[in-house]
Write an enzyme that holds these catalytic residues in place. Structure first.
Site, PDB file in Angstrom:
ATOM      1  N   ARG A 411       0.826  -1.205   0.000  1.00  0.00           N
ATOM      2  CA  ARG A 411       0.000   0.000   0.000  1.00  0.00           C
ATOM      3  C   ARG A 411       0.865   1.261   0.000  1.00  0.00           C
ATOM      4  NH1 ARG A 411      -4.919   0.940  -1.539  1.00  0.00           N
ATOM      5  NH2 ARG A 411      -5.173  -1.231  -0.908  1.00  0.00           N
ATOM      6  N   ILE A 650      -4.218  -5.993   6.509  1.00  0.00           N
ATOM      7  CA  ILE A 650      -4.528  -6.446   5.148  1.00  0.00           C
ATOM      8  C   ILE A 650      -4.463  -5.289   4.157  1.00  0.00           C
ATOM      9  CG2 ILE A 650      -6.322  -7.472   3.698  1.00  0.00           C
ATOM     10  CD1 ILE A 650      -7.298  -8.921   6.284  1.00  0.00           C
ATOM     11  N   HIS A 651      -5.064  -4.171   4.505  1.00  0.00           N
ATOM     12  CA  HIS A 651      -5.052  -3.019   3.599  1.00  0.00           C
ATOM     13  C   HIS A 651      -3.634  -2.529   3.368  1.00  0.00           C
ATOM     14  CE1 HIS A 651      -6.087   1.165   2.237  1.00  0.00           C
ATOM     15  NE2 HIS A 651      -6.974   0.470   1.560  1.00  0.00           N
ATOM     16  N   CYS A 652      -2.827  -2.545   4.407  1.00  0.00           N
ATOM     17  CA  CYS A 652      -1.442  -2.081   4.304  1.00  0.00           C
ATOM     18  C   CYS A 652      -0.615  -2.927   3.347  1.00  0.00           C
ATOM     19  CB  CYS A 652      -0.765  -2.105   5.674  1.00  0.00           C
ATOM     20  SG  CYS A 652      -1.579  -1.138   6.946  1.00  0.00           S
ATOM     21  N   SER A 653      -0.987  -4.187   3.195  1.00  0.00           N
ATOM     22  CA  SER A 653      -0.170  -5.119   2.413  1.00  0.00           C
ATOM     23  C   SER A 653      -0.664  -5.295   0.985  1.00  0.00           C
ATOM     24  CB  SER A 653      -0.133  -6.484   3.104  1.00  0.00           C
ATOM     25  OG  SER A 653      -1.423  -7.061   3.173  1.00  0.00           O
TER      26      SER A 653
END
Length: 661
Positions: A411, A650-653
Site C-alpha cells: 500500500r 490487510i489493507h497495508c499489504s
C-alpha cells in the site's frame, strides 16, 4: 468436419461489451456450413497448443484463472479439453509471459509444437529479462514430461525477443507468436538485428517451409502477434497423423467422438484473418488503444481517423509542473476502493526485516493472497531468490514476479493509481521508509518498477507520502492524518496548504479533511487507513476502541478524529455519516505495536477481506457490520497474527490497480 465453439468472455471480462465477439465463432461456422459443437467452457485458442497426436500444452497462469472458469477445477478443465479436442494428455506450464496480462499468459507466446515430440520454447538468454526465471521454470516442466505417446520432448530454444520503441514505449516483439500456413511460416519481427537469429531457429524447426518475417511492432504494442490475429481451417480431406480415438460411450450418446485437434503445421485449406482482434483483444488499455490507432494511422494513411482522441505517450509527469492545479485535478482522479479492479499487487516479506517472524508473516501474506485470488488476479513481488518459495506458499492462483523488495507493505511502496480521460496513471509518492525509519533501498523503486512493468504513465508527486496515508471516497473527498504528512521526516519545510495542494493535483481531490493523528508512536506516524475509511461517499467507518480502553495517545487521537469527522462536510457539501467498527478486546498477549483494527480491511471485486483476531465475538460483530456496509459483497476473514505485530494489516499489504473507465 466439426468446429468447437468455446465461450469467450474478453479474457476474463477485461473489455466491455464482448457479446459480439462471443458470437463470432457461431456466425463463422454458420457461414461456412460447418457443424458446431458447443462447449460450456471459456477458452481462447491462443491458450492451447497441440501436437495433433493427443498432447496439449497450456499454462496454469491462464486456464486456472478464476476470471474464466471459476466453477471448474483443474481436473474439470482437463476433462473438458480431452472430451472436446480429442487430446489424451494435458501438460501444464506454470507461466505465460509476464507482460501478457491481457490474456493472462497465453501459451502461444511461450511454447509451440513444431511436430509431435518437438516443442519450440521462448527462453530469454538475458538474466535481466522479466521472463528469464519464469521460462526456465517452464523448461523444467517440459524436461520432466513426456507426450501422449510416452516420448520425452525435444526442446528447441528461441532466443530473447526483440525490443523496439512504439509511440514512446518500449515494446517486446515475440518471435514465437508465428503462424504456420501451407508451405510457409509467418513470423513477427521487429526490424532489428536479432530477427535473423530468430528466423534461422524457426526455419530449422520447420524444414521445407518458407519462413517469412513480417514487421509487427504495432500489433505487439497491442499485446499480440501474427498467431493471435489468425485462425486456420484445416483441410478436411487430409488424414490426421493419428487414428481416430475410440470411445466407450453408448451409441445413444449423441456427442461425437473427436479426432485429435490439429498441430500448427497441419495442412489448412483457408486462413481466417480476424482483424477485429487488433482493436478489441489487443488494445490493452484505453490509452494504448488510442496510441495503437495513432500508430496505425501513420502506417495506413488515416483510415482510422475517427477512432479516438490523441493521447499523451506513457512516461513520467511531474505533478508540480502543472501550472493549473484545478486542471490537474480534473485530469486525474483516484477512484474509491469499490471501483472494479484489474488486479491486486502484493509483496513477499523478507528475512532482512522480519527475522525470526519471517515464517509466520509469510503464512499471513500467503493466506491473504489466496483469499484475494478467489475474487481477482493477484501479482506478488518477491526477491528473485524467494520466487519459488513464494509461489509454493501462495499457489498457482497468484502470479509471483521477481522484483527486488525490502518489505511487504505494498500500500505504501507501490504506486497509487489514478484514472482520467487519458486512461490510467500511477502516482509515485517518493517512498522514504516512513521518514527513514526502515531500510528501503529496494522499496523506494517499487512504484517505478510496477509502472514500467505495466506500461503505465508515472506521475511523480511533489511530496513524500504513502498510499496508506490517504483515504478517498472517489467523489472528490480525501481524509488524511496531519501526523503522517505534515511531518518534517517526510516533507520538511512544507505547510499544510502546500501538501493539500499537492494531494489535489495528484489524486484529483477537491476537499481534504485533516485529523490530527499521532506522531512518533508507530512506524507510519498513524496512517488514516488504520483509523477511518470511506465505505461509500458520505459514509465513514471509524475504528472504535473498547469502552474500557486506557486513556492514551491513541484514544485521544480517536476522540479528536471523531469530533472532526462528525462536523465535517464532503466535496458534495454534505455531512458525513459515521459508522463505528469496534476494535477487538480479547486477543491475548500481543506486542505493543500490534494493529488491532478491523478498519484495515481490503475491498476486492465482489468481496471484502477482513482481519480475524481471535476474539470470537468481536470478529463476528465486525463481519456483521462490514456486511451491512457492503451488502452485495462476500465477507472473508483471514488471520493476521504475525502481520499485525509489524504494525499493519490487510489493507497495508495490498494495492489495487483499478479497471480503466
Amino acid at each position: 468436419m466439426a468446429r468447437h465453439a468455446h465461450r469467450f468472455n474478453s479474457w476474463g471480462g477485461k473489455h466491455h461489451p464482448w457479446d459480439q465477439d462471443d458470437r463470432i465463432s457461431a456466425l463463422l461456422l454458420e457461414r461456412l456450413g460447418v457443424d458446431r459443437v458447443e462447449s460450456h467452457m471459456i477458452l481462447e485458442s491462443g491458450a492451447i497448443t497441440v501436437d495433433g497426436e493427443g498432447t496439449l500444452i497450456t499454462t496454469e497462469q491462464c486456464l486456472l484463472n478464476r476470471n474464466r472458469n471459476s466453477g471448474l477445477s483443474r481436473a474439470g478443465i482437463e476433462a473438458e479439453l480431452k472430451a472436446r479436442l480429442g487430446v489424451t494428455k494435458v501438460i501444464w506450464l506454470p507461466y505465460g509471459g509476464l507482460e501478457d496480462r491481457e490474456t493472462d499468459g497465453h501459451v502461444d507466446g511461450v511454447a509451440a509444437f513444431t511436430a509431435p515430440g518437438k516443442v519450440l520454447i521462448q527462453l530469454p538468454d538475458d538474466p535481466g529479462h522479466p521472463d528469464y526465471a519464469r521460462m526456465r521454470a517452464n523448461k523444467s516442466v517440459l524436461e520432466a514430461s513426456t507426450d501422449a505417446a510416452g516420448r520425452p520432448f525435444e526442446l528447441i530454444e528461441l532466443p530473447q525477443s526483440a525490443f523496439v520503441e512504439v509511440a514512446g514505449d518500449l515494446v517486446e516483439v515475440g518471435y514465437l507468436n508465428f503462424y504456420v500456413a501451407n508451405g510457409a511460416v509467418v513470423v513477427p519481427v521487429a526490424g532489428v538485428e536479432a530477427d535473423e537469429k530468430a528466423l534461422a531457429v524457426i526455419g530449422a524447426a520447420f524444414p521445407g517451409r518458407t519462413v517469412v518475417g513480417v514487421k509487427t511492432p504495432v500489433i505487439a504494442y497491442g499485446g499480440g502477434g501474427v498467431h493471435c490475429i489468425t485462425q486456420q481451417i484445416p483441410a478436411a480431406g487430409e488424414a490426421l497423423r493419428a487414428a481416430p480415438t475410440t470411445s466407450s460411450r453408448p451409441r445413444s450418446d449423441r456427442r461425437p467422438v473427436h479426432r485429435p485437434h490439429r498441430c500448427r503445421d497441419h495442412p489448412g485449406s483457408r486462413t481466417k484473418l480476424i482483424l477485429t482482434k487488433i482493436s478489441v483483444r489487443k488494445s490493452l488499455y484505453m490509452s494504448r488503444r488510442q496510441t495503437l490507432q495513432t500508430a496505425i494511422l501513420a502506417t495506413v494513411g488515416g483510415a482510422l481517423s475517427a477512432c479516438g482522441t490523441p493521447v499523451t505517450r506513457a512516461g513520467t509527469t511531474t505533478a508540480a509542473a502543472q501550472k493549473d492545479p484545478a486542471a490537474k485535478a480534473a485530469e486525474w482522479r483516484m477512484p474509491d476502493e469499490t471501483h472494479p479492479h484489474d488486479l491486486t499487487f502484493m509483496s513477499w516479506p523478507t528475512e532482512l526485516i522480519w527475522e525470526s517472524d519471517t515464517a509466520g508473516v509469510r503464512r499471513d501474506i500467503a493466506g491473504i493472497a489466496r483469499a484475494i485470488a478467489d475474487f481477482e488476479p493477484v501479482v506478488l513481488l518477491a526477491n528473485p531468490k524467494d520466487v519459488k518459495s513464494a509461489q509454493r506458499a501462495c499457489g498457482s492462483g497468484v502470479e509471483v514476479v521477481p522484483i527486488p523488495v525490502d518489505d511487504l507493505w505494498m500500500r505504501d511502496i507501490g504506486p497509487t493509481f489514478v484514472l482520467g480521460q487519458k486512461g490510467i496513471a500511477g502516482v509515485d509518492f517518493n517512498f522514504n521508509g516512513w521518514g527513514d525509519k526502515q531500510e528501503h533501498s529496494r522499496d523506494k523503486d517499487v512504484a517505478r518498477e510496477i509502472l514500467t512493468m505495466e506500461r503505465v504513465s508515472r506521475i511523480q508527486a511533489p511530496i513524500v507520502a504513502e498510499g496508506g496515508s490517504i483515504e478517498v471516497d472517489g467523489a472528490g473527498t480525501l481524509m488524511a492524518t496531519e501526523s503522517s504528512l505534515i511531518n518534517d521526516n517526510r516533507n520538511p519545510g512544507k505547510t499544510r496548504k502546500d501538501i493539500e495542494r499537492a494531494l489535489k493535483e495528484t489524486v484529483g481531490a477537491t476537499t481534504v479533511i485533516w485529523v490530527k493523528g499521532v506522531k512518533g508512536k508507530d512506524i507510519t506516524d498513524y496512517h488514516i487507513d488504520a483509523l477511518a475509511r470511506f465505505s461509500e461517499p458520505g459514509v465513514v467507518v471509524i475504528s472504535t476502541p473498547p469502552e474500557d480502553a486506557p486513556r492514551d495517545v491513541w484514544t485521544a487521537a480517536y476522540d479528536q478524529a471523531r469530533k472532526v469527522l462528525s462536523t465535517a462536510v464532503d466535496a458534495r457539501g454534505k455531512r458525513l455519516e459515521l459508522v463505528e467498527l469496534p476494535e477487538p478486546g480479547d486477543i491475548g498477549r500481543r506486542g505493543e505495536g500490534f494493529l488491532a483494527s478491523y478498519v484495515n480491511y481490503y475491498v476486492v471485486n465482489g468481496g471484502v477481506v477482513l482481519p480475524r483476531f481471535g476474539d470470537r465475538k468481536a470478529d463476528k460483530d465486525a463481519a456483521v457490520i462490514v456486511r451491512d456496509l457492503y451488502p452485495k459483497r462476500e465477507i472473508v476473514q483471514v488471520p493476521v497474527d504475525t502481520l499485525g505485530e509489524g504494525g499493519g494489516g490487510i489493507h497495508c499489504s495490498t494495492q489495487q490497480m483499478p479497471k480503466r473507465s
